[in-house]
Design a protein around this motif. Sequence first.
Motif, PDB file in Angstrom:
ATOM      1  N   HIS A   4       0.873  -1.180   0.000  1.00 41.97           N
ATOM      2  CA  HIS A   4       0.000   0.000   0.000  1.00 41.97           C
ATOM      3  C   HIS A   4       0.908   1.227   0.000  1.00 41.97           C
ATOM      4  N   TRP A   5       1.100   1.809  -1.185  1.00 35.83           N
ATOM      5  CA  TRP A   5       2.075   2.875  -1.383  1.00 35.83           C
ATOM      6  C   TRP A   5       1.539   4.250  -0.983  1.00 35.83           C
ATOM      7  N   PHE A   6       2.461   5.113  -0.526  1.00 34.93           N
ATOM      8  CA  PHE A   6       2.142   6.532  -0.312  1.00 34.93           C
ATOM      9  C   PHE A   6       3.324   7.375  -0.766  1.00 34.93           C
ATOM     10  N   SER A   7       3.046   8.660  -0.983  1.00 41.97           N
ATOM     11  CA  SER A   7       4.063   9.583  -1.460  1.00 41.97           C
ATOM     12  C   SER A   7       3.762  10.972  -0.915  1.00 41.97           C
ATOM     13  N   PRO A   8       4.781  11.761  -0.622  1.00 38.08           N
ATOM     14  CA  PRO A   8       6.202  11.476  -0.690  1.00 38.08           C
ATOM     15  C   PRO A   8       6.641  10.574   0.471  1.00 38.08           C
TER      16      PRO A   8
END
Length: 80
Positions: A4-8
């Motif tokens: 489960h990706w997040f950015s930055p």
Amino acid sequence: MSLHWFSPPVSVRTTRPGIAYQCNNVEGAAEQLLQWTKRGPKWHSAVQLCMDAMIDRVKPEVVRRAFLEAAKEEGNLVPP
């Protein structure tokens, strides 16, 4: 299981002197949180949100904000 990706990314100190970890996903945040020792209220919130995100109850961006605050509370946040 997909991440489960997040950015930055959130940069935090590790147990290795001079080495920072660029955390950009919920699973990595959970792994880092479990290594910390202070475990204050923001830590507890971040851990719960990680678990919720892993079953798609909250968005990864919510975890990112909570992880950032927990890192500040722990003193592990590496400034940009």
